[in-house]
Design an enzyme around this catalytic site. Structure first.
Site: not given
Length: 337
Positions: A135, A280, A309
């Protein structure tokens, strides 16, 4: 708390922060090759933690685990702009003697990486065997490969894309507007971050993007407690929980920094081993794969998961072996360069 000072630091905006500090965690054999771990948006430097308080990646890092601290030393910094010991909006501005709050400058992902490079120099670490993160941490990981190809052997970007998607920017905008539109925010000079309802709403909006609809539907199944749906109470709890442990100004600072991420035109000479995760919404593989195919030394895997995600924070048994295998191939089964 372990903290390293890097002195004055000039940002890409040409603004200078003074007396900059980065909090960090360092584990493993300090004579072993170094792996830098980069945390996500609301993470911190405690990727391993302790037996009493395990860190957010304790299932991945440790003796005999995928990132084996018998073979590597592992370093994690709390990100510049954060609120867990590193210089950020809650820190004292040496020019005023008061917390920066609204006066804290805008940052870029590249600013964060450059600050950590300076911190590693202060710690006497001359080289990194690898950088790994997901991320926001994945954004930093990609920037490490772009900025310092001679300093880093291999990067492991997880749950990330070469540029932040318009879909992600859209949800960041909702989050920022919710926070800045809260009357108690007071332009960033609020008294108590935990009481900002707009901050809680921002977190709730983000939570919807972190996991798949399959997971939400399977977990909550329209169950109701008599007053509200369970999914509603779950989101409210998550919003309140984050507002109690994180700072709203840091959250806004980091969201805006994420929006600046774009290495889409870069050619990265450093070795790349990337993982993407099905469902995601923020960083889909279809935005990552074309870029990877253009890189001179890239490999990748797609991990099947309903966590979307958040897949890079859970189910280590599904994907940790890929990281472990690549680290062993590169660094354990043959001598370091």
């Amino acid at each position: 708390m372990a903290v390293v000072s890097i002195g004055s630091f000039t940002l890409e905006s040409n603004q200078t922060l003074h007396d900059v500090k980065l909090a960090y965690e360092r584990c493993g054999n300090l004579e072993a090759p170094a792996i830098l771990v980069c945390h996500a948006l609301t993470g911190d430097q405690h990727s391993i933690g302790t037996e009493e308080n395990p860190g957010w990646w304790a299932g991945l890092i440790g003796p005999g685990k995928a990132v084996d601290t018998n073979s590597f030393q592992v370093i994690t910094f709390n990100v510049l702009g954060g609120c867990n010991g590193s210089t950020g909006p809650q820190s004292i501005n040496p020019e005023t003697g008061e917390p920066y709050q609204a006066l804290f400058p805008l940052l870029t992902i590249r600013d964060m990486v450059r600050a950590e490079r300076a911190a590693l120099q202060k710690l006497g670490i001359p080289h990194l065997a690898g950088v790994i993160g997901g991320s926001l941490g994945g954004m930093k990981t990609l920037e490490w490969g772009c900025l310092y190809p001679d300093f880093v052997d291999t990067i492991f970007p997880l749950a990330v894309t070469p540029a932040y998607s318009d879909y992600g920017i859209a949800f960041n905008h909702i989050g920022v507007q919710a926070i800045e539109g809260d009357a108690e925010f007071k332009g960033g000079n609020y008294e108590d971050s935990s009481k900002l309802k707009g901050f809680q709403i921002a977190r709730m909006a983000g939570m919807v993007t972190y996991r798949s609809s399959q997971l939400f539907n399977g977990r909550f199944a329209r169950e109701h407690n008599g007053k509200q749906f369970n999914v509603e109470s779950y989101l409210s709890y998550q919003g309140e929980k984050l507002a109690k442990r994180f700072d709203a100004n840091s959250y806004v600072t980091l969201l805006k920094a994420m929006n600046t991420h774009d290495v889409g035109r870069a050619k990265v000479e450093t070795g790349i081993f990337s993982l993407s995760y099905t469902h995601d919404l923020l960083y889909p593989q279809e935005l990552m794969l074309p870029w990877l195919k253009e890189q001179p030394n890239a490999e990748w895997q797609l991990i099947e998961t309903n966590f979307g995600h958040d897949g890079f924070l859970v189910e280590f048994e599904k994907w940790g072996s890929y990281i472990q295998g690549k680290l062993n191939q590169l660094f354990v089964s043959q001598p370091m360069r």
